[in-house]
Enzyme design. Structure first.
Site, PDB file in Angstrom:
ATOM      1  N   TYR A 158       0.840  -1.200   0.000  1.00  0.00           N
ATOM      2  CA  TYR A 158       0.000   0.000   0.000  1.00  0.00           C
ATOM      3  C   TYR A 158       0.875   1.251   0.000  1.00  0.00           C
ATOM      4  O   TYR A 158       0.619   2.194  -0.767  1.00  0.00           O
ATOM      5  CB  TYR A 158      -0.909  -0.016   1.230  1.00  0.00           C
ATOM      6  N   LYS A 162       1.031   4.280  -2.869  1.00  0.00           N
ATOM      7  CA  LYS A 162       0.759   5.684  -2.586  1.00  0.00           C
ATOM      8  C   LYS A 162       1.985   6.561  -2.819  1.00  0.00           C
ATOM      9  O   LYS A 162       1.842   7.726  -3.236  1.00  0.00           O
ATOM     10  CB  LYS A 162       0.231   5.839  -1.152  1.00  0.00           C
ATOM     11  N   VAL A 191      -8.759   7.499   8.303  1.00  0.00           N
ATOM     12  CA  VAL A 191     -10.096   8.033   8.062  1.00  0.00           C
ATOM     13  C   VAL A 191     -11.107   6.976   8.503  1.00  0.00           C
ATOM     14  O   VAL A 191     -10.907   5.777   8.279  1.00  0.00           O
ATOM     15  CB  VAL A 191     -10.312   8.384   6.578  1.00  0.00           C
TER      16      VAL A 191
END
Length: 281
Positions: A158, A162, A191
């Site tokens: 991940y 990114k 989030v």
């Protein structure tokens, strides 16, 4: 002072839920016409229905979209422009975040993360920019992550995806300087969406809400900037680490629980449904 977004045409990937759906609602509230695309055809229909219930339904469009397939992405944008007219804003939001040690990650999952998170953003940006450049206007907003500026155990692939989005977007922004086509990054921290299900967040920092990310995206249309970090406090902590010796920066991360938050500290049962969908859907 805010920019009048009435009539602007906005397309959002991964728009069925979470940050994408909140961003669609934020643009609609400002008068824009919004199209959401998602690989989950049932969820995208349901998401569009919710949006239509809050506004003029003629300002909402939805379609199934596989961001890993350039032909699917092109068809999606064709449908947006056939429905609403020339594209003004593309928000590349679609992304997945399986967690765990990289040695335990199946090769198919590694490819899926990179195909969606990195190549999907690159594909969408290229297709949108090709439509925008002849008109001399447009804005491409790519949702990256704080993980595009730092690194966490349990998120190796991940983070790689990114970091790729950050480097790509910054380079594309410079390539298109002066053309009227803007490129921007949004860098969320933790989030409160399904993406972080079963994780506890960074010790000492609150999680952001999807609506905060949505407001950050819309703010970039009001005032184009290269990037915005949400939350600002978490973003400042990440940036500050770049000015510290690496051993000290990594010690700080350990103190905040970063070494375990995506490994031993994960509530696997709370995360199971998301992992199944992210890895296999």
């Amino acid at each position: 002072m805010t920019t009048d977004l009435t009539g602007r045409v906005v397309a959002i990937t991964g728009g069925a839920r979470g940050i994408g759906h909140a961003t669609a609602a934020a643009f609609l509230a400002r008068g824009a016409r919004v199209a959401i695309g998602d690989i989950d055809d049932v969820a995208v229909k349901e998401g569009a229905t919710v949006l239509e219930s809050t506004t003029d339904a003629t300002r909402v469009h939805h379609d199934t979209l596989d961001v890993t397939d350039p032909a699917s992405f092109d068809r999606f944008l064709d449908g947006v422009e056939a429905t609403f007219g020339p594209l003004d804003v593309l928000v590349n939001n679609a992304g997945i975040m399986p967690v765990g040690r990289v040695v335990d990650e199946p090769d198919a999952v590694t490819r899926r993360v990179l195909d969606i998170n990195a190549l999907g953003v690159i594909t969408g940006s290229k297709l949108a920019a090709r439509r925008m450049l002849p008109r001399g206007r447009g804005h491409i907003v790519n949702i990256a992550s704080a993980a595009g500026e730092t690194y966490s155990p349990g998120l190796a692939t991940y983070c790689a995806s990114k970091f790729a989005v950050v480097g790509f977007t910054d380079a594309a922004r410079l390539e298109h300087r002066g053309t009227g086509v803007e490129f921007s990054l949004v860098m969320p921290s933790f989030v409160n969406t399904e993406l972080t299900a079963g994780t506890s967040g960074a010790r000492g920092f609150r999680n952001a809400e999807p609506e905060e990310i949505a407001r950050a995206v819309v703010s970039l249309i009001d005032k184009p900037r290269s990037r915005v970090r949400v939350t600002r406090l978490f973003g400042a902590a990440v940036v500050s680490q770049k000015f510290l010796p690496r051993p000290l920066a990594e010690a700080m991360s350990r103190a905040l629980g970063a070494d375990d938050v995506f490994l031993g500290a994960v509530d696997r049962s709370a995360r199971r449904a998301y992992e199944e969908r992210a890895r296999h859907s």
